[in-house]
Design a protein around this motif. Sequence first.
Motif, PDB file in Angstrom:
ATOM      1  N   THR A 104       0.816  -1.223   0.000  1.00  0.00           N
ATOM      2  CA  THR A 104       0.000   0.000   0.000  1.00  0.00           C
ATOM      3  C   THR A 104       0.847   1.269   0.000  1.00  0.00           C
ATOM      4  O   THR A 104       0.303   2.367  -0.130  1.00  0.00           O
ATOM      5  N   LEU A 105       2.158   1.143   0.124  1.00  0.00           N
ATOM      6  CA  LEU A 105       3.042   2.311   0.166  1.00  0.00           C
ATOM      7  C   LEU A 105       3.390   2.834  -1.234  1.00  0.00           C
ATOM      8  O   LEU A 105       4.050   3.866  -1.360  1.00  0.00           O
ATOM      9  N   GLY A 106       2.989   2.103  -2.274  1.00  0.00           N
ATOM     10  CA  GLY A 106       3.242   2.555  -3.637  1.00  0.00           C
ATOM     11  C   GLY A 106       4.685   2.405  -4.073  1.00  0.00           C
ATOM     12  O   GLY A 106       5.117   3.057  -5.013  1.00  0.00           O
ATOM     13  N   VAL A 107       5.439   1.539  -3.412  1.00  0.00           N
ATOM     14  CA  VAL A 107       6.859   1.370  -3.698  1.00  0.00           C
ATOM     15  C   VAL A 107       7.067   0.126  -4.563  1.00  0.00           C
ATOM     16  O   VAL A 107       6.457  -0.917  -4.329  1.00  0.00           O
ATOM     17  N   GLY A 108       7.971   0.225  -5.528  1.00  0.00           N
ATOM     18  CA  GLY A 108       8.288  -0.901  -6.391  1.00  0.00           C
ATOM     19  C   GLY A 108       7.147  -1.197  -7.353  1.00  0.00           C
ATOM     20  O   GLY A 108       6.072  -0.612  -7.268  1.00  0.00           O
ATOM     21  N   PRO A 109       7.384  -2.111  -8.283  1.00  0.00           N
ATOM     22  CA  PRO A 109       6.361  -2.420  -9.286  1.00  0.00           C
ATOM     23  C   PRO A 109       5.026  -2.877  -8.695  1.00  0.00           C
ATOM     24  O   PRO A 109       3.976  -2.482  -9.185  1.00  0.00           O
ATOM     25  N   ALA A 110       5.051  -3.689  -7.645  1.00  0.00           N
ATOM     26  CA  ALA A 110       3.790  -4.155  -7.053  1.00  0.00           C
ATOM     27  C   ALA A 110       3.035  -3.000  -6.395  1.00  0.00           C
ATOM     28  O   ALA A 110       1.817  -2.869  -6.560  1.00  0.00           O
ATOM     29  N   SER A 118      -8.375   1.144  -8.974  1.00  0.00           N
ATOM     30  CA  SER A 118      -9.460   1.841  -8.276  1.00  0.00           C
ATOM     31  C   SER A 118      -9.560   1.294  -6.855  1.00  0.00           C
ATOM     32  O   SER A 118      -8.980   0.240  -6.534  1.00  0.00           O
ATOM     33  N   ASN A 119     -10.303   1.967  -6.001  1.00  0.00           N
ATOM     34  CA  ASN A 119     -10.506   1.466  -4.638  1.00  0.00           C
ATOM     35  C   ASN A 119     -11.121   0.074  -4.654  1.00  0.00           C
ATOM     36  O   ASN A 119     -10.721  -0.796  -3.873  1.00  0.00           O
ATOM     37  N   ALA A 123      -9.400  -3.395  -3.319  1.00  0.00           N
ATOM     38  CA  ALA A 123     -10.089  -4.249  -2.337  1.00  0.00           C
ATOM     39  C   ALA A 123     -10.209  -5.678  -2.849  1.00  0.00           C
ATOM     40  O   ALA A 123     -10.004  -6.634  -2.091  1.00  0.00           O
ATOM     41  N   GLU A 124     -10.510  -5.828  -4.142  1.00  0.00           N
ATOM     42  CA  GLU A 124     -10.625  -7.173  -4.703  1.00  0.00           C
ATOM     43  C   GLU A 124      -9.279  -7.886  -4.676  1.00  0.00           C
ATOM     44  O   GLU A 124      -9.193  -9.069  -4.299  1.00  0.00           O
ATOM     45  N   LEU A 125      -8.225  -7.190  -5.054  1.00  0.00           N
ATOM     46  CA  LEU A 125      -6.892  -7.783  -5.022  1.00  0.00           C
ATOM     47  C   LEU A 125      -6.522  -8.180  -3.598  1.00  0.00           C
ATOM     48  O   LEU A 125      -6.045  -9.299  -3.360  1.00  0.00           O
ATOM     49  N   ARG A 126      -6.760  -7.278  -2.638  1.00  0.00           N
ATOM     50  CA  ARG A 126      -6.458  -7.568  -1.230  1.00  0.00           C
ATOM     51  C   ARG A 126      -7.239  -8.799  -0.749  1.00  0.00           C
ATOM     52  O   ARG A 126      -6.676  -9.705  -0.128  1.00  0.00           O
ATOM     53  N   ASP A 127      -8.540  -8.836  -1.034  1.00  0.00           N
ATOM     54  CA  ASP A 127      -9.364  -9.948  -0.558  1.00  0.00           C
ATOM     55  C   ASP A 127      -8.949 -11.275  -1.170  1.00  0.00           C
ATOM     56  O   ASP A 127      -8.929 -12.307  -0.488  1.00  0.00           O
ATOM     57  N   ARG A 128      -8.597 -11.261  -2.453  1.00  0.00           N
ATOM     58  CA  ARG A 128      -8.149 -12.504  -3.090  1.00  0.00           C
ATOM     59  C   ARG A 128      -6.783 -12.939  -2.559  1.00  0.00           C
ATOM     60  O   ARG A 128      -6.522 -14.135  -2.416  1.00  0.00           O
ATOM     61  N   CYS A 129      -5.908 -11.982  -2.280  1.00  0.00           N
ATOM     62  CA  CYS A 129      -4.614 -12.320  -1.663  1.00  0.00           C
ATOM     63  C   CYS A 129      -4.836 -12.938  -0.288  1.00  0.00           C
ATOM     64  O   CYS A 129      -4.210 -13.951   0.055  1.00  0.00           O
ATOM     65  N   ARG A 130      -5.740 -12.343   0.492  1.00  0.00           N
ATOM     66  CA  ARG A 130      -6.039 -12.876   1.826  1.00  0.00           C
ATOM     67  C   ARG A 130      -6.540 -14.317   1.722  1.00  0.00           C
ATOM     68  O   ARG A 130      -6.190 -15.174   2.535  1.00  0.00           O
TER      69      ARG A 130
END
Length: 151
Positions: A104-110, A118-119, A123-130
């Motif tokens: 979430t810090l906006g550092v590096g390619p990821a 978008s928000n 959220a979808e990326l975060r939830d799928r990672c979780r």
Amino acid sequence: AQLVVHFMTDPVAGLSEMKRVTKPGGVVAACVWDHAGGRGPLENFWKVARALDVGINDGAEKAGTREGHLTQLFAAAGLAHVVDSSLPVEVVHETFEEWWDPYTLGVGPAGVYLAGLSNDGQAELRDRCRAIVGPGPISISAVAWVAKGVA
């Protein structure tokens, strides 16, 4: 050069410059995550991102990220007695948030990729990672390719 070569515009020129500023007989060394082999520490993040965005640039094509390529770059830069190896790394994150927050810090390619969503996309990326890595503790195993040569 730890985790730098794959960001160089011209890695052979960059390694040649490292050779130039190293005294004769000195050692030049570098390592790069095995992104091409899917064994980089960001693999879980990129796996989910690729599922959501098929055309994503996850770094797997960057210089040195596949087995043997870093060694080829060292040889092309004129370094002598080039040897390569791999470096296994493991880190444990106690919670999902500890694992996720650096993105979430906006550092590096990821981080840049995440910041560009978008928000709802974030959220979808975060939830799928979780869903993949779980709530924690999360053990991440990774491998870096290592090369060293003599100037």
